[in-house]
Motif scaffolding. Structure first.
Motif, mmCIF file in Angstrom:
data_model
loop_
_atom_site.group_PDB
_atom_site.id
_atom_site.type_symbol
_atom_site.label_atom_id
_atom_site.label_comp_id
_atom_site.label_asym_id
_atom_site.label_seq_id
_atom_site.Cartn_x
_atom_site.Cartn_y
_atom_site.Cartn_z
ATOM 1 N N SER A 1 0.416 -0.702 0.291
ATOM 2 C CA SER A 1 0.072 0.606 -0.105
ATOM 3 C C SER A 1 0.281 1.103 -0.014
ATOM 4 C CB SER A 1 -0.788 0.221 1.358
ATOM 5 O OG SER A 1 -0.079 0.208 2.644
ATOM 6 N N ALA B 1 2.428 2.932 2.833
ATOM 7 C CA ALA B 1 1.675 3.766 4.010
ATOM 8 C C ALA B 1 2.986 3.833 4.509
ATOM 9 C CB ALA B 1 0.906 2.554 4.830
ATOM 10 N N THR C 1 -0.902 9.885 7.767
ATOM 11 C CA THR C 1 -1.272 9.812 6.429
ATOM 12 C C THR C 1 0.303 9.730 5.615
ATOM 13 O OG1 THR C 1 -1.413 11.997 6.112
ATOM 14 C CG2 THR C 1 -3.261 10.710 6.121
ATOM 15 N N PRO C 2 0.758 9.354 4.611
ATOM 16 C CA PRO C 2 -0.714 7.573 4.094
ATOM 17 C C PRO C 2 -0.663 6.650 4.926
ATOM 18 C CG PRO C 2 2.064 7.554 3.223
ATOM 19 C CD PRO C 2 1.798 9.259 4.199
ATOM 20 N N TYR D 1 -2.509 3.382 6.622
ATOM 21 C CA TYR D 1 -3.964 1.678 5.601
ATOM 22 C C TYR D 1 -4.673 1.781 7.498
ATOM 23 C CZ TYR D 1 -3.943 -2.902 4.589
ATOM 24 O OH TYR D 1 -4.599 -4.393 4.665
ATOM 25 N N ASP E 1 -7.243 10.366 -0.527
ATOM 26 C CA ASP E 1 -6.711 9.880 -1.495
ATOM 27 C C ASP E 1 -6.010 9.511 -0.866
ATOM 28 O OD1 ASP E 1 -8.088 10.684 -3.154
ATOM 29 O OD2 ASP E 1 -7.253 12.181 -3.542
ATOM 30 N N ASP E 2 -4.969 9.665 0.381
ATOM 31 C CA ASP E 2 -3.663 9.181 1.620
ATOM 32 C C ASP E 2 -4.220 8.029 2.310
ATOM 33 O OD1 ASP E 2 -4.663 11.428 3.137
ATOM 34 O OD2 ASP E 2 -2.786 11.924 3.047
ATOM 35 N N LEU E 3 -5.605 7.773 2.335
ATOM 36 C CA LEU E 3 -5.648 7.227 3.868
ATOM 37 C C LEU E 3 -5.522 5.832 2.952
ATOM 38 C CD1 LEU E 3 -7.875 8.935 6.625
ATOM 39 C CD2 LEU E 3 -5.416 7.952 6.216
ATOM 40 N N GLN E 4 -5.910 4.257 3.101
ATOM 41 C CA GLN E 4 -6.668 2.765 2.433
ATOM 42 C C GLN E 4 -7.368 2.188 3.539
ATOM 43 O OE1 GLN E 4 -4.342 0.321 0.630
ATOM 44 N NE2 GLN E 4 -5.243 -1.571 0.401
ATOM 45 N N VAL F 1 -9.504 -0.326 5.661
ATOM 46 C CA VAL F 1 -9.921 -2.079 5.164
ATOM 47 C C VAL F 1 -10.672 -2.609 5.986
ATOM 48 C CG1 VAL F 1 -8.377 -3.899 5.289
ATOM 49 C CG2 VAL F 1 -7.888 -2.381 4.139
#
Length: 496
Positions: free
Chosen positions: A46, A48, A95-96, A98, A113-116, A118
């Motif tokens: 990712s 991150a 950020t970024p 995960y 946009d800078d966070l994934q 899950v």
């Protein structure tokens, strides 16, 4: 040394042993490592720089802690009880990122946009990482955990814990594989608290089964203890108090034959509560553990033998040890006055600690250690002649009446000795003549009575007149946070 070593050792020595139990799910140490490896691969892919957890306790927490360690990025659990703006303000600082998020909290996260993001289910179902396990960084100075403070007096500070701090704490206080296969501990503190993180690390190093509860409730806690034949438990004082009240109200005995050790910490333990708990659990070893986020958890311990000796003694100097937090554990502790002078026995001042587990560091603020490595805890207290530490509360809680510093703790101890007082908190209230005066919020035991003048006279008889609460209010309950600390700022606002 990287904290992932803890899981490696447990998985290689006792891979088939159950490591985590949660809501019917059981995960052994070998499976926990497989999932942590898979998590590390996903985190690295990712890009991150932080692994963020926004969820209640579940197997995702230990997987994320070790997965982040394997991936070489900090683990950052967030307080899911915060408001949506507060949560997103913290997310903007990691950020970024995960972000592992529980379904109940996903709506609180504003898209970036800078966070994934899950989900917990998807995180725990990540495909295996492959034949080559991740190679974690061996830099002991790398950041392992970043914990945000409560931010009661401003924006939350980000406390930094490095791998060397956490490993020093674990290896200095826990013996590897010291738990029997049947041993288990119930964890009720939230994953964003240092006690929740240290429970994962210390229990994994001891190879002890972790039984996770998402929320605390006395009946559910007792049921889990019996169902899993739990040998160890950690509670904050308010939790133990609720268990005692629950058992007394039901006229029942605990019926926990497997329970051998019960540790508590995170707040002031009323003497009546610990005395009653020891009577209800006569064969159990009680331990009071005092620590802070910045010190990687416990720095002082009042052990089982201390509890027994104090409870059985007629000597008031020994019996009062039940109100202490014990002696230093793998660290040094000293008491200083406002000018930095080291104080002697029975002299109250500011508590300082020093040792390899002590980080004392904040992101962007840097280290708060002095030139000799001492960290100012901002707690007030004193050491007795035998080295037992007694806490008087936070330095910010001191009441300044006419230039005289007054500790709320000494007044609270007197009020709690009244047979009708179940709980109390003393705070500063504005006073035109003295600047500040003492105010007290008191909770009475059911079916009892106590008058304002009676309680004021009691304090005057035990302490000086300057300590007498100018105003006393009676309440149904005091405000506490989820880790058992009374919210004095809320009480102060009422008196203001």
């Amino acid at each position: 040394m990287n904290i992932s070593t803890i899981l490696d050792m447990a998985a290689e020595a006792f891979g088939e042993r159950t490591g985590v139990v949660h809501a019917g799910t059981r995960m052994d140490y070998a499976s926990l490592r497989v999932r942590a490896h898979a998590a590390a691969a996903a985190i690295k892919a990712s890009g991150a720089r932080y692994v963020v957890m926004l969820d209640v306790s579940s197997p995702a927490a230990p997987v994320a802690i070790f997965g982040a360690a394997y991936a070489g990025v900090p683990y950052v659990p967030l307080n899911y009880r915060l408001t949506k703006p507060e949560i997103n303000e913290l997310l903007a600082r990691v950020t970024p990122g995960y972000v592992i998020v529980g379904d109940a909290y996903r709506a609180l996260v504003e898209p970036r946009d800078d966070l994934q993001l899950v989900s917990r289910a998807d995180f725990l179902a990540l495909p295996p990482a492959g034949d080559e396990p991740p190679q974690p960084e061996e830099d002991p100075r790398a950041v392992a955990v970043q914990l945000f403070t409560s931010g009661t007096t401003g924006k939350p500070k980000a406390a930094i814990l490095r791998h060397e701090n956490l490993m020093s704490y674990i290896m200095g206080t826990v013996e590897f594989a010291s738990a029997d296969e049947a041993d288990a501990i119930v964890v009720t503190v939230p994953p964003y608290h240092i006690a929740g993180i240290s429970a994962v690390l210390s229990s994994t190093y001891a190879c002890r089964r972790i039984v996770q509860l998402e929320n605390f409730e006395p009946r559910a806690w007792l049921d889990a203890m019996r169902r899993e034949s739990v040998s160890n438990a950690f509670l904050v004082p308010t939790m133990l108090q609720r268990i005692v009240e629950h058992l007394d109200a039901a006229g029942a005995q605990p019926d926990l034959p497997a329970l051998r050790a019960l540790a508590y910490g995170g707040g002031k333990m009323p003497l009546s509560t610990i005395t009653r708990a020891m009577a209800l659990f006569p064969g159990v070893d009680f331990t009071n553990a005092y620590g802070l986020t910045e010190t990687s958890s416990t720095v002082a311990v009042l052990g089982p033998e201390d509890h027994r000796l104090a409870a059985a003694s007629d000597d008031p100097m020994i019996r009062r040890r039940l109100g202490s937090v014990g002696k230093p554990a793998a660290v040094e502790i000293e008491i200083r006055d406002e000018d930095g002078r080291v104080l002697g026995a029975e002299e109250a001042g500011l508590v300082f600690v020093r040792g390899p587990q002590v980080s004392g560091e904040y992101e962007s603020l840097g280290s708060q250690l002095d030139a000799d490595g001492w960290f100012p805890t901002k707690d007030r207290g004193y050491l007795d002649a035998d080295g037992y530490l007694y806490l008087d509360g936070r330095a910010d809680d001191v009441i300044v009446r006419g230039g005289e510093n007054i500790s709320p703790g000494e007044i609270e101890d007197v009020l709690l000795s009244h047979p009708a007082v179940a709980d109390c908190a003393c705070v500063a209230m504005p006073d035109e003549q003295w600047g500040e005066a003492v105010a007290a919020a008191i909770v009475l035991k059911p079916g009892t009575q106590a008058g304002v003048s009676e309680l004021q006279d009691m304090v005057k008889g035990a302490l000086r007149s300057s300590r007498v609460p100018q105003k006393i209010v009676f309440k149904d309950a005091l405000p506490y946070n989820e880790t058992g600390k009374v919210l004095r700022r809320v009480i102060r606002q009422e008196f203001a």
